[in-house]
Design a protein around this motif. Structure first.
Motif, PDB file in Angstrom:
ATOM      1  N   MET A 105       0.809  -1.213   0.000  1.00 30.53           N
ATOM      2  CA  MET A 105       0.000   0.000   0.000  1.00 30.53           C
ATOM      3  C   MET A 105       0.841   1.261   0.000  1.00 30.53           C
ATOM      4  SD  MET A 105      -1.742   0.169   3.720  1.00 30.53           S
ATOM      5  CE  MET A 105      -1.329  -1.095   4.865  1.00 30.53           C
ATOM      6  N   ALA A 106       0.192   2.349  -0.402  1.00 30.07           N
ATOM      7  CA  ALA A 106       0.843   3.651  -0.416  1.00 30.07           C
ATOM      8  C   ALA A 106       1.113   4.098   1.014  1.00 30.07           C
ATOM      9  CB  ALA A 106      -0.038   4.674  -1.141  1.00 30.07           C
ATOM     10  N   SER A 107       2.037   5.039   1.163  1.00 29.78           N
ATOM     11  CA  SER A 107       2.539   5.379   2.496  1.00 29.78           C
ATOM     12  C   SER A 107       1.538   6.119   3.370  1.00 29.78           C
ATOM     13  CB  SER A 107       3.815   6.222   2.369  1.00 29.78           C
ATOM     14  OG  SER A 107       3.514   7.527   1.879  1.00 29.78           O
ATOM     15  N   HIS A 108       0.544   6.755   2.793  1.00 26.15           N
ATOM     16  CA  HIS A 108      -0.327   7.597   3.622  1.00 26.15           C
ATOM     17  C   HIS A 108      -1.718   7.001   3.812  1.00 26.15           C
ATOM     18  CE1 HIS A 108      -1.501   8.774  -0.426  1.00 26.15           C
ATOM     19  NE2 HIS A 108      -2.636   9.185   0.083  1.00 26.15           N
ATOM     20  N   VAL A 109      -1.849   5.681   3.670  1.00 29.97           N
ATOM     21  CA  VAL A 109      -3.152   5.055   3.825  1.00 29.97           C
ATOM     22  C   VAL A 109      -3.551   5.044   5.299  1.00 29.97           C
ATOM     23  CG1 VAL A 109      -4.440   2.901   3.629  1.00 29.97           C
ATOM     24  CG2 VAL A 109      -2.977   3.663   1.750  1.00 29.97           C
ATOM     25  N   VAL A 110      -4.549   5.834   5.647  1.00 25.88           N
ATOM     26  CA  VAL A 110      -5.152   5.817   6.982  1.00 25.88           C
ATOM     27  C   VAL A 110      -6.637   5.551   6.769  1.00 25.88           C
ATOM     28  CG1 VAL A 110      -5.667   7.137   9.059  1.00 25.88           C
ATOM     29  CG2 VAL A 110      -3.443   7.388   7.941  1.00 25.88           C
ATOM     30  N   PHE A 111      -7.037   4.303   7.011  1.00 26.52           N
ATOM     31  CA  PHE A 111      -8.376   3.839   6.656  1.00 26.52           C
ATOM     32  C   PHE A 111      -8.883   2.928   7.775  1.00 26.52           C
ATOM     33  CE2 PHE A 111     -11.028   1.014   3.685  1.00 26.52           C
ATOM     34  CZ  PHE A 111     -12.109   1.897   3.703  1.00 26.52           C
ATOM     35  N   PRO A 112      -9.612   3.467   8.753  1.00 29.94           N
ATOM     36  CA  PRO A 112     -10.066   2.669   9.904  1.00 29.94           C
ATOM     37  C   PRO A 112     -10.774   1.369   9.540  1.00 29.94           C
ATOM     38  CG  PRO A 112     -10.427   4.992  10.338  1.00 29.94           C
ATOM     39  CD  PRO A 112      -9.966   4.897   8.909  1.00 29.94           C
ATOM     40  N   TYR A 165     -10.370  -2.433  -9.969  1.00 26.42           N
ATOM     41  CA  TYR A 165     -10.257  -1.360  -8.991  1.00 26.42           C
ATOM     42  C   TYR A 165     -11.588  -1.183  -8.248  1.00 26.42           C
ATOM     43  CZ  TYR A 165      -6.076  -0.184 -11.689  1.00 26.42           C
ATOM     44  OH  TYR A 165      -4.857  -0.231 -12.325  1.00 26.42           O
ATOM     45  N   ARG A 166     -11.489  -1.035  -6.932  1.00 21.09           N
ATOM     46  CA  ARG A 166     -12.664  -0.740  -6.119  1.00 21.09           C
ATOM     47  C   ARG A 166     -12.321   0.454  -5.242  1.00 21.09           C
ATOM     48  NH1 ARG A 166     -17.074  -3.514  -3.558  1.00 21.09           N
ATOM     49  NH2 ARG A 166     -18.313  -1.845  -2.606  1.00 21.09           N
ATOM     50  N   ARG A 167     -13.055   1.531  -5.382  1.00 25.53           N
ATOM     51  CA  ARG A 167     -12.770   2.721  -4.586  1.00 25.53           C
ATOM     52  C   ARG A 167     -13.110   2.460  -3.123  1.00 25.53           C
ATOM     53  NH1 ARG A 167     -14.887   8.205  -6.969  1.00 25.53           N
ATOM     54  NH2 ARG A 167     -16.798   6.962  -7.062  1.00 25.53           N
ATOM     55  N   LEU A 168     -12.140   2.719  -2.245  1.00 28.79           N
ATOM     56  CA  LEU A 168     -12.337   2.519  -0.812  1.00 28.79           C
ATOM     57  C   LEU A 168     -12.741   3.808  -0.110  1.00 28.79           C
ATOM     58  CD1 LEU A 168      -9.281   0.234   0.092  1.00 28.79           C
ATOM     59  CD2 LEU A 168     -11.662  -0.457  -0.294  1.00 28.79           C
ATOM     60  N   TYR A 169     -11.998   4.868  -0.390  1.00 26.11           N
ATOM     61  CA  TYR A 169     -12.324   6.133   0.275  1.00 26.11           C
ATOM     62  C   TYR A 169     -11.764   7.322  -0.492  1.00 26.11           C
ATOM     63  CZ  TYR A 169      -7.577   6.172   2.385  1.00 26.11           C
ATOM     64  OH  TYR A 169      -6.212   6.173   2.600  1.00 26.11           O
ATOM     65  N   ARG A 170     -12.299   8.464  -0.154  1.00 27.26           N
ATOM     66  CA  ARG A 170     -11.835   9.729  -0.712  1.00 27.26           C
ATOM     67  C   ARG A 170     -11.273  10.567   0.423  1.00 27.26           C
ATOM     68  NH1 ARG A 170     -15.843  12.602  -4.617  1.00 27.26           N
ATOM     69  NH2 ARG A 170     -14.866  11.047  -5.971  1.00 27.26           N
ATOM     70  N   GLU A 171     -10.064  11.071   0.236  1.00 27.71           N
ATOM     71  CA  GLU A 171      -9.460  11.947   1.236  1.00 27.71           C
ATOM     72  C   GLU A 171      -9.209  13.312   0.608  1.00 27.71           C
ATOM     73  OE1 GLU A 171      -5.852  10.084   2.448  1.00 27.71           O
ATOM     74  OE2 GLU A 171      -4.866  10.317   0.508  1.00 27.71           O
ATOM     75  N   VAL A 254      -5.485  12.614   8.062  1.00 28.04           N
ATOM     76  CA  VAL A 254      -4.322  11.909   8.591  1.00 28.04           C
ATOM     77  C   VAL A 254      -3.590  12.760   9.627  1.00 28.04           C
ATOM     78  CG1 VAL A 254      -2.086  10.907   7.982  1.00 28.04           C
ATOM     79  CG2 VAL A 254      -4.070  10.534   6.501  1.00 28.04           C
ATOM     80  N   VAL A 255      -3.533  14.073   9.397  1.00 28.45           N
ATOM     81  CA  VAL A 255      -2.753  14.950  10.286  1.00 28.45           C
ATOM     82  C   VAL A 255      -3.658  15.772  11.210  1.00 28.45           C
ATOM     83  CG1 VAL A 255      -0.839  15.068   8.665  1.00 28.45           C
ATOM     84  CG2 VAL A 255      -2.651  16.788   8.541  1.00 28.45           C
ATOM     85  N   LYS A 256      -4.909  15.366  11.360  1.00 25.05           N
ATOM     86  CA  LYS A 256      -5.855  16.127  12.190  1.00 25.05           C
ATOM     87  C   LYS A 256      -5.345  16.299  13.614  1.00 25.05           C
ATOM     88  CE  LYS A 256     -10.668  16.156  13.766  1.00 25.05           C
ATOM     89  NZ  LYS A 256     -10.318  16.330  15.196  1.00 25.05           N
ATOM     90  N   ASN A 257      -4.821  15.245  14.221  1.00 19.52           N
ATOM     91  CA  ASN A 257      -4.343  15.343  15.603  1.00 19.52           C
ATOM     92  C   ASN A 257      -3.183  16.320  15.718  1.00 19.52           C
ATOM     93  OD1 ASN A 257      -6.236  13.520  16.539  1.00 19.52           O
ATOM     94  ND2 ASN A 257      -4.877  11.751  16.354  1.00 19.52           N
ATOM     95  N   ALA A 258      -2.257  16.272  14.753  1.00 16.09           N
ATOM     96  CA  ALA A 258      -1.121  17.200  14.770  1.00 16.09           C
ATOM     97  C   ALA A 258      -1.602  18.638  14.596  1.00 16.09           C
ATOM     98  CB  ALA A 258      -0.129  16.829  13.677  1.00 16.09           C
ATOM     99  N   ARG A 259      -2.604  18.831  13.758  1.00 14.99           N
ATOM    100  CA  ARG A 259      -3.170  20.173  13.570  1.00 14.99           C
ATOM    101  C   ARG A 259      -3.841  20.654  14.843  1.00 14.99           C
ATOM    102  NH1 ARG A 259      -8.340  20.531   9.876  1.00 14.99           N
ATOM    103  NH2 ARG A 259      -9.092  19.511  11.773  1.00 14.99           N
ATOM    104  N   ASP A 260      -4.612  19.779  15.496  1.00 14.49           N
ATOM    105  CA  ASP A 260      -5.318  20.162  16.712  1.00 14.49           C
ATOM    106  C   ASP A 260      -4.353  20.457  17.862  1.00 14.49           C
ATOM    107  OD1 ASP A 260      -7.631  19.805  15.295  1.00 14.49           O
ATOM    108  OD2 ASP A 260      -8.138  17.864  16.198  1.00 14.49           O
ATOM    109  N   ARG A 261      -3.183  19.808  17.852  1.00 13.26           N
ATOM    110  CA  ARG A 261      -2.198  20.041  18.915  1.00 13.26           C
ATOM    111  C   ARG A 261      -1.298  21.231  18.603  1.00 13.26           C
ATOM    112  NH1 ARG A 261      -0.883  14.608  18.206  1.00 13.26           N
ATOM    113  NH2 ARG A 261       1.293  15.211  17.876  1.00 13.26           N
ATOM    114  N   GLY A 262      -1.480  21.856  17.457  1.00 15.01           N
ATOM    115  CA  GLY A 262      -0.680  23.020  17.107  1.00 15.01           C
ATOM    116  C   GLY A 262       0.692  22.690  16.556  1.00 15.01           C
ATOM    117  N   ILE A 263       0.893  21.462  16.127  1.00 18.51           N
ATOM    118  CA  ILE A 263       2.171  21.077  15.536  1.00 18.51           C
ATOM    119  C   ILE A 263       2.221  21.453  14.060  1.00 18.51           C
ATOM    120  CG2 ILE A 263       3.687  19.103  15.040  1.00 18.51           C
ATOM    121  CD1 ILE A 263       2.484  17.730  17.490  1.00 18.51           C
TER     122      ILE A 263
END
Length: 314
Positions: A105-112, A165-171, A254-263
Motif C-alpha cells: 500500500m501507499a505510504s499515507h493510507v489511513v483507513f479505519p 479497482y474498487r474505490r475505498l475512500y476519498r481523502e 491523517v494529520v488532524k491530531n497534529a493540527r489540533d495540537r498546534g504542531i
C-alpha cells in the motif's frame, strides 16, 4: 518456443534472469541467490541459447537489458509471482483457515475500516499470516500486476486494463506549514499569499501523476514557489514541512491530531480542498487462496455502510 523446447525448458533460469535484471549485475544476483558468479553467468547464457536471443548487453562494462530481455522480464515477474504463491494457495485445506496475506500500500493510507477488518479477521482466523509493504502507488500497482501481492491499496492516476479497482475512500488534501514557518498561526491568509512560498511535496505531485488534483490547484492559483524538497512517503513530507523547509500538501484527516495540537498549521484553501481517491487494486488473473478471498470480501463488505459505496474523509 516449440513443443520440445517447452518440455525441456529449465524454469529456474527465469528466476535467475529476473534477479539479474533487478540487481542490474551478475555479482549482485549471485550474492542474492547465494550462488557463485560463474554459475549465474552460465545460467544467463543457457537461457539466451534456449530462447535464441540476446537478453542483456554486458560488453565493456555495460549492463543494458535488450528489448527482448525487457519483454521477457515482465513475463518472468508474473510467472515467478504465481509460482511463489503456490504454497499459499495449496494451504487451503482442513477445517481452520490458513494462508498468507501479502499487502502492498501507499505510504499515507489511513483507513479505519482496514484496521477493523485486520483485527476481526485475525481474531477469527489466527493461523493466517500477514505481510505489509509500503511503496509508491506506481510500485504497488506493479506488484499486484506481477502477482507479487495479494492486493494493493493506493492512489490511482490511470487504471491498468488487466487489473480491477474498487474505490475505498476519498481523502482531501490541505496545505500546511510547520511551527517555525512565517505563516504559522495566521488566520488572514488567502491562496494569493501562498503563490511565492517555497514548496515541499510528494514525488507524485505532477499533472500526470497520482496527486494531479493538488498539482492542478497549484497551477490554477499560480503557486510558482520553488519546490525545494520531495519524497514519495507521507512521513518524510510531513517531516520536511514540520522542519520549516516550506509549505506542502498533506491528507487532512491523517494529520488532524497534529493540527489540533498546534504542531501543524492549515493554510488555504479551507473550502473545497483537492480530493484524492484511494483504491483497492486486485488482479483477476491471480489465483487467490481462501484467506485472500475471504479477507477481500470482508473488507469490501464494509463499503456497504457508506452512502456512496465508499468512505469520505475531510
Amino acid at each position: 518456443m516449440d513443443d520440445i523446447l517447452k518440455r525441456r525448458f529449465d524454469w529456474n533460469l527465469l528466476h535467475t534472469f529476473t534477479v539479474i535484471v533487478e540487481e542490474r549485475s551478475i555479482t549482485g544476483a549471485a550474492n542474492r541467490l547465494l550462488l557463485r558468479q560463474p554459475s549465474v553467468s552460465n545460467a544467463l547464457k543457457r537461457l539466451e541459447d534456449q530462447i535464441g536471443a540476446r537478453l542483456i548487453d554486458r560488453e565493456r562494462g555495460r549492463f543494458e537489458v535488450t528489448e527482448q530481455g525487457l519483454a521477457l522480464y515482465h513475463e518472468c515477474r508474473e510467472i515467478c509471482g504465481a509460482i511463489g504463491r503456490l504454497s499459499d494457495v495449496m494451504q487451503d485445506s482442513g477445517g481452520q483457515l490458513t494462508g498468507h496475506l501479502h499487502l502492498w500500500m501507499a505510504s499515507h493510507v489511513v483507513f479505519p475500516p482496514l484496521d477493523d477488518a485486520l483485527f476481526e479477521f485475525n481474531r477469527g482466523h489466527p493461523r493466517v499470516t500477514y505481510e505489509i509493504n509500503v511503496a509508491t502507488s506506481a510500485h504497488v500497482v506493479s506488484q499486484v500486476l506481477s502477482q507479487q501481492a495479494s492486493f494493493g491499496i493506493c492512489l490511482v492516476n490511470e487504471q491498468h486494463p488487466k487489473l480491477e479497482y474498487r474505490r475505498l475512500y476519498r481523502e482531501h488534501f490541505g496545505f500546511f506549514c510547520g511551527p517555525t514557518h512565517h505563516l504559522f498561526g495566521r488566520t488572514d491568509l488567502t491562496l494569493a499569499d501562498l503563490r511565492h512560498e517555497a514548496f515541499v511535496s510528494f514525488s507524485t505531485d505532477q499533472l500526470s501523476d497520482a496527486l494531479a488534483p493538488v498539482a492542478v490547484l497549484r497551477a490554477r492559483e499560480g503557486m510558482k514557489g520553488k519546490v525545494i524538497a520531495t519524497s514519495p512517503h507521507l512521513e518524510e513530507v510531513r517531516r520536511l514541512i514540520n522542519a520549516g523547509l516550506g509549505i506542502g500538501p498533506l491528507p487532512i484527516h491523517v494529520v488532524k491530531n497534529a493540527r489540533d495540537r498546534g504542531i501543524l498549521w492549515q493554510l488555504p484553501p479551507y473550502d473545497a480542498p483537492p480530493a484524492i481517491d484511494i483504491y483497492l487494486v486486485t488482479n483477476p488473473r491471480m489465483s487467490l487462496g481462501r484467506a485472500e478471498r475471504f479477507f477481500i470480501d470482508n473488507l469490501t463488505s464494509r463499503l456497504d455502510a457508506a452512502p456512496d459505496g465508499f468512505f469520505i474523509y475531510s
